[in-house]
Motif scaffolding. Structure first.
Motif, PDB file in Angstrom:
ATOM      1  N   LYS A   1       0.833  -1.195   0.000  1.00 26.59           N
ATOM      2  CA  LYS A   1       0.000   0.000   0.000  1.00 26.59           C
ATOM      3  C   LYS A   1       0.870   1.248   0.000  1.00 26.59           C
ATOM      4  CE  LYS A   1      -3.718  -2.319   2.521  1.00 26.59           C
ATOM      5  NZ  LYS A   1      -4.567  -2.310   3.745  1.00 26.59           N
ATOM      6  N   PRO A   2       0.305   2.379  -0.372  1.00 30.01           N
ATOM      7  CA  PRO A   2       1.092   3.619  -0.332  1.00 30.01           C
ATOM      8  C   PRO A   2       1.606   3.902   1.076  1.00 30.01           C
ATOM      9  CG  PRO A   2      -0.939   3.930  -1.581  1.00 30.01           C
ATOM     10  CD  PRO A   2      -1.043   2.575  -0.951  1.00 30.01           C
ATOM     11  N   PHE A   3       2.811   4.423   1.138  1.00 28.67           N
ATOM     12  CA  PHE A   3       3.491   4.821   2.371  1.00 28.67           C
ATOM     13  C   PHE A   3       3.928   3.616   3.224  1.00 28.67           C
ATOM     14  CE2 PHE A   3       0.222   8.076   1.442  1.00 28.67           C
ATOM     15  CZ  PHE A   3       1.070   9.087   1.029  1.00 28.67           C
TER      16      PHE A   3
ATOM     17  N   TYR B   1       4.600  -6.277   4.822  1.00 26.98           N
ATOM     18  CA  TYR B   1       3.349  -6.784   4.262  1.00 26.98           C
ATOM     19  C   TYR B   1       3.587  -8.201   3.753  1.00 26.98           C
ATOM     20  CZ  TYR B   1       5.494  -5.536  -0.225  1.00 26.98           C
ATOM     21  OH  TYR B   1       6.347  -5.434  -1.289  1.00 26.98           O
ATOM     22  N   ARG B   2       2.481  -8.933   3.525  1.00 20.87           N
ATOM     23  CA  ARG B   2       2.578 -10.331   3.127  1.00 20.87           C
ATOM     24  C   ARG B   2       2.893 -10.450   1.633  1.00 20.87           C
ATOM     25  NH1 ARG B   2      -2.197 -10.578   5.753  1.00 20.87           N
ATOM     26  NH2 ARG B   2      -3.304 -10.846   3.759  1.00 20.87           N
TER      27      ARG B   2
END
Length: 368
Positions: free
Chosen positions: A285-287, A300-301
């Motif tokens: 995702k952004p950021f 993240y996965r």
């Protein structure tokens, strides 16, 4: 009878444009009769036409310029400045035509026709612009009503999705399919496996906070939270009945206990039965920072990268809370929530549509 005072005779054939002159020194005696031979008729000299002087030309140019500027103002701002026909024509008529015979000969009907034509054009332009603004402003309530109706459909879709998700989460666990392609339609579905962990290849997804619905509902009205951040421990799990190795999110550990040496009591070595929810891969995702596999820092996965590092299959499950063992990670870290704020959007869009519709009706509709 002869006129008195020597003015001469004006018979039927005489013209008012002629002078009557008697012979020099031969005036009629009082009481005598003027002889026709003594009367001479001659025409008046023609009246010279009025010359077009530089002053007349200059006045005509200035009048034409004034009329052009007024027409431009009328075209650009018909609502703010509506000029009368007399205002447009009077400078031209008085400055140029008034100084020439044409200004005296031009009938008044011509001027009246010009006034009517210009007034009609100005009225038509103003009416067309009013119609444009009328129907253009009607787009605001119509668009707001359409968006409100769209949010009604979105809310129905979201409610069906939430109901489907709740039914899937509360369903009875099924055996884990060996084919990863079959898992695409099983996200959040409980599955059961049997096997043992390989603690030597632990992965850490961080930073994370512990999922605790009771605490989160208690802290929802507070400005800040004192929850300690930590990490989720992902451990390869060898399934003895399937003969494959998968990835299992054992749960949350505080930051000070990320090192496995600080929680040796919770490192289960025996073969166990495990129940968890199927999870699919994530996109960054952004950021969100990039994953750093070389430092074992995952944000993240990314199942393909995790499987490559650990040598496991790209299959991932979140262990449930019942899998928690004393001293080990706290299971049940699956956050199953879907935002449903469509009712707020429905109220907003329909309210805007109603308000702007009332304003439009008040402005453009005239009731008898």
């Amino acid at each position: 009878m002869a006129p008195e005072g020597g003015e001469g005779s004006r018979g039927p054939g005489a013209s008012t444009t002629h002078h009557v002159k008697t012979r020099k020194g031969a005036g009629p005696a009082p009481g005598s009769v003027l002889r026709p031979s003594e009367v001479h008729f001659f025409p008046l000299p023609p009246t010279p036409p009025r010359a077009i002087t530089p002053e007349v030309v200059g006045a005509a140019v200035m009048a034409a310029r004034q009329m052009f500027l007024r027409l431009v103002c009328l075209k650009r701002a018909p609502q703010r400045l509506v000029l009368k026909a007399s205002d447009l024509i009077s400078p031209f008529r008085s400055s140029f035509l008034g100084a020439s015979p044409l200004g005296q000969w031009l009938p008044e009907a011509v001027w009246n026709s010009s006034r009517c034509s210009i007034s009609t054009a100005a009225t038509t332009a103003k009416t067309e612009e009013d119609l444009f603004y009328k129907w253009f402003l009607l787009l605001i309530p119509v668009t707001a009503f359409g968006l409100g109706t769209w949010q009604v459909q979105r809310r129905k879709w979201k409610l069906n999705l939430i109901a489907e998700l709740e039914s899937r989460v509360t369903a009875e666990p099924i055996p884990l399919p060996a084919d990863p392609m079959e898992l695409k339609d099983l996200e959040y579905r409980p599955v059961k496996v049997r096997g043992h962990f390989d603690h030597s290849k632990e992965l850490y997804i961080l930073p994370r906070t512990m999922v605790d619905p009771v605490r989160e509902s208690w802290d929802s009205g507070r400005m800040s939270s004192t929850v300690e951040s930590g990490a989720n421990v992902v451990t390869p799990f060898h399934c003895t009945d399937l003969g494959i190795t998968i990835l299992v999110n054992r749960g949350y550990v505080p930051r000070k206990r990320i090192n496995p040496d600080t929680r040796q009591k919770g490192q289960v070595e025996d073969e166990i039965d495990l129940i968890g929810m199927v999870r699919l891969t994530e996109t960054r995702k952004p950021f969100v920072p990039e994953n750093k596999p070389e430092k074992n820092r995952w944000h993240y996965r990314d199942l393909e990268a995790m499987a490559k590092v650990t040598g496991a299959e790209p299959i991932f499950i979140d262990a449930n809370f019942k899998s928690t063992v004393p001293g080990g990670p706290i299971g049940g870290q699956t956050r199953v929530t879907l935002r449903n704020e469509h009712m707020q959007y429905i109220i907003t869009w329909y309210g805007l549509s109603a308000a702007t519709s009332y304003m439009w009706f008040k402005k453009f509709v005239r009731l008898p």
